[in-house]
Design a protein around this motif. Structure first.
Motif, PDB file in Angstrom:
ATOM      1  N   PRO A 217     -22.200  45.258  22.376  1.00  0.00           N
ATOM      2  CA  PRO A 217     -23.038  44.916  21.220  1.00  0.00           C
ATOM      3  C   PRO A 217     -22.494  45.439  19.898  1.00  0.00           C
ATOM      4  N   PHE A 218     -21.816  46.604  19.921  1.00  0.00           N
ATOM      5  CA  PHE A 218     -21.305  47.184  18.685  1.00  0.00           C
ATOM      6  C   PHE A 218     -20.048  46.468  18.186  1.00  0.00           C
ATOM      7  N   ALA A 219     -19.526  45.534  19.008  1.00  0.00           N
ATOM      8  CA  ALA A 219     -18.388  44.738  18.556  1.00  0.00           C
ATOM      9  C   ALA A 219     -18.752  43.916  17.327  1.00  0.00           C
ATOM     10  N   ALA A 220     -20.029  43.583  17.165  1.00  0.00           N
ATOM     11  CA  ALA A 220     -20.458  42.828  15.986  1.00  0.00           C
ATOM     12  C   ALA A 220     -20.188  43.613  14.713  1.00  0.00           C
TER      13      ALA A 220
ATOM     14  N   VAL B 188     -24.151  32.775  24.932  1.00  0.00           N
ATOM     15  CA  VAL B 188     -24.559  33.383  23.657  1.00  0.00           C
ATOM     16  C   VAL B 188     -24.072  34.828  23.590  1.00  0.00           C
ATOM     17  N   TYR B 189     -24.267  35.547  24.684  1.00  0.00           N
ATOM     18  CA  TYR B 189     -23.832  36.957  24.734  1.00  0.00           C
ATOM     19  C   TYR B 189     -22.323  37.082  24.527  1.00  0.00           C
ATOM     20  N   GLU B 190     -21.551  36.230  25.176  1.00  0.00           N
ATOM     21  CA  GLU B 190     -20.098  36.302  25.065  1.00  0.00           C
ATOM     22  C   GLU B 190     -19.602  35.919  23.671  1.00  0.00           C
ATOM     23  N   LEU B 191     -20.224  34.919  23.068  1.00  0.00           N
ATOM     24  CA  LEU B 191     -19.701  34.342  21.839  1.00  0.00           C
ATOM     25  C   LEU B 191     -20.244  34.974  20.569  1.00  0.00           C
ATOM     26  N   LEU B 192     -21.314  35.766  20.669  1.00  0.00           N
ATOM     27  CA  LEU B 192     -21.958  36.269  19.455  1.00  0.00           C
ATOM     28  C   LEU B 192     -21.027  37.091  18.565  1.00  0.00           C
TER      29      LEU B 192
ATOM     30  N   VAL C 276     -28.742  43.861  13.211  1.00  0.00           N
ATOM     31  CA  VAL C 276     -29.517  42.777  13.828  1.00  0.00           C
ATOM     32  C   VAL C 276     -28.707  42.121  14.939  1.00  0.00           C
ATOM     33  N   PHE C 277     -27.419  41.922  14.691  1.00  0.00           N
ATOM     34  CA  PHE C 277     -26.554  41.331  15.710  1.00  0.00           C
ATOM     35  C   PHE C 277     -26.373  42.278  16.900  1.00  0.00           C
ATOM     36  N   VAL C 278     -26.310  43.578  16.626  1.00  0.00           N
ATOM     37  CA  VAL C 278     -26.180  44.562  17.710  1.00  0.00           C
ATOM     38  C   VAL C 278     -27.377  44.475  18.646  1.00  0.00           C
ATOM     39  N   VAL C 279     -28.577  44.479  18.053  1.00  0.00           N
ATOM     40  CA  VAL C 279     -29.798  44.407  18.866  1.00  0.00           C
ATOM     41  C   VAL C 279     -29.864  43.082  19.619  1.00  0.00           C
ATOM     42  N   LEU C 280     -29.539  41.988  18.938  1.00  0.00           N
ATOM     43  CA  LEU C 280     -29.600  40.666  19.565  1.00  0.00           C
ATOM     44  C   LEU C 280     -28.611  40.575  20.733  1.00  0.00           C
TER      45      LEU C 280
ATOM     46  N   LYS D  70     -18.367  48.271  29.233  1.00  0.00           N
ATOM     47  CA  LYS D  70     -18.293  47.108  28.356  1.00  0.00           C
ATOM     48  C   LYS D  70     -19.685  46.653  27.945  1.00  0.00           C
ATOM     49  N   LYS D  71     -20.600  46.690  28.901  1.00  0.00           N
ATOM     50  CA  LYS D  71     -21.971  46.267  28.609  1.00  0.00           C
ATOM     51  C   LYS D  71     -22.608  47.173  27.549  1.00  0.00           C
TER      52      LYS D  71
END
Length: 358
Positions: free
Chosen positions: A278-281, A62-66, A110-114, A273-274
């Motif tokens: 999240p901001f890649a969303a 989920v983390y990789e594909l979001l 929301v996607f960033v936080v998730l 990267k970690k």
């Protein structure tokens, strides 16, 4: 009008992203399960154990594909609106690109936080539990790729652990102690080691050889204490790749390597990267926006979704490529970690500029 538009956009993007993510996860679960069938039959590792393992590594997927799912889902949602001319009407009513980006930024938060929660609090413990589950079921032990096991340097000591078991106990550990001139002072060999509640390692059934100039002296000890910053959680790097570790563990292990003058590039790149992933969303949402401004005759929804899949695959490959290049070429960790996102952000900015000029 804007609150209604915001809710409408959010519903379209969240719904499409959820569908894409579920489809991706189903596909990856299938291939992961097929891959695990190769190990079925080792020890007590059966089909049921393989299924549990696949479920445990699911949060990592989920983390990789979001971010990729966000790109494809937002492309589908936005281009669906464009197909029915909703986007055209909104722009004719005075909706600027900047305001559209702000709305997408709120939706993307929301996607960033998730993504952050999945990568920091859910995926690392689940990945560790998955590896322990598999190692226990296959009756295996953990060791480094080196035949001699794990090597750790701390101050004037070098520790070699031949085997680490899933319950985090050590087997056949050696502690080499050196003086300020790098001459070997003593060599302690322990049959096993355990980590106690006081935050220290106890090495049990120890045979220690002291090197005293021209002679040696051998001691038999029930146990010796090894105080180390390397807790069992940090030593879990043996079972979890750096990209699946938490920020805390990455920071702690990177600090340990730096303090002992060892190369920490891979862990520092993984740490950056970690923090940035999240901001890649948000980058994916910005990249999807220009496609919604193009007229339907310039490409249907299916074509744009296909483009989104290709862009998502490209982003995923670039992430892995720059991480490897960063380690090989000793690039600055922020450069190796942030470059793929910056490339896609620049592409989104150029595309938006070209669309606005029309």
């Amino acid at each position: 009008m804007m609150p209604v538009l915001f809710r409408y956009l959010a519903r379209e993007i969240y719904g499409a992203t959820a569908l894409v993510l579920v489809a991706f996860l189903g596909l990856f679960m299938f291939f992961d399960f097929i891959n695990e069938l190769e190990d079925v039959g080792k020890g007590g590792y059966g089909v049921a154990q393989a299924a549990v393992y696949v479920l445990l590594i699911l949060p990592g997927r989920v983390y990789e594909l979001l971010p990729v799912a966000v790109l494809i889902g937002s492309l589908y949602g936005l281009t669906s609106l464009a197909r029915h001319s909703e986007i055209t009407v909104m722009r004719a009513s005075g909706l600027s690109t900047a305001r559209m980006l702000r709305m997408l930024g709120l939706i993307g938060s929301v996607f960033v936080v998730l993504t952050f929660v999945m990568g920091e609090y859910v995926a690392p413990p689940a990945e560790s539990a998955a590896q322990q589950w598999k190692l226990t079921a296959t009756q295996s032990a953990v060791s480094q790729q080196l035949r001699s096991g794990l090597w750790v340097k701390e101050g004037d000591q070098v520790i070699n652990v031949r085997t680490m078991h899933p319950d985090r106990t050590l087997e056949r550990a050696r502690v080499y102690t050196f003086d300020e001139n790098y001459a070997l002072v003593s060599l302690a060999e322990a049959k096993r080691g355990v980590y106690d509640a006081d935050g220290r390692w106890r090495l049990l059934e120890v045979s220690r050889t002291n090197f005293l100039g021209e002679r040696t002296e051998v001691e038999r000890l029930d146990e010796i204490e090894w105080r180390s910053e390397l807790t069992p959680e940090v030593l879990s790097v043996l079972m979890v790749v750096p990209e699946r570790m938490s920020v805390g563990n990455l920071w702690a292990y990177s600090e340990h390597l730096r303090e002992n003058k060892q190369n920490a590039d891979r862990y520092e790149i993984a740490l950056w990267k970690k923090l940035s992933y999240p901001f890649a969303a948000l980058v994916m949402l910005a990249l999807a926006l220009p496609f919604s401004f193009t007229h339907d005759r310039m490409g249907g929804v299916s074509v744009k979704v296909f483009v989104g899949v290709m862009l998502g695959v490209g982003f995923h490959l670039l992430n892995g490529l720059f991480s490897s290049l960063g380690v090989i070429n000793a690039w600055a960790p922020p450069l190796a970690a942030l470059t793929p996102s910056l490339i896609f952000l620049a592409a989104a900015a150029v595309m938006l500029h070209l669309v606005d000029r029309r």
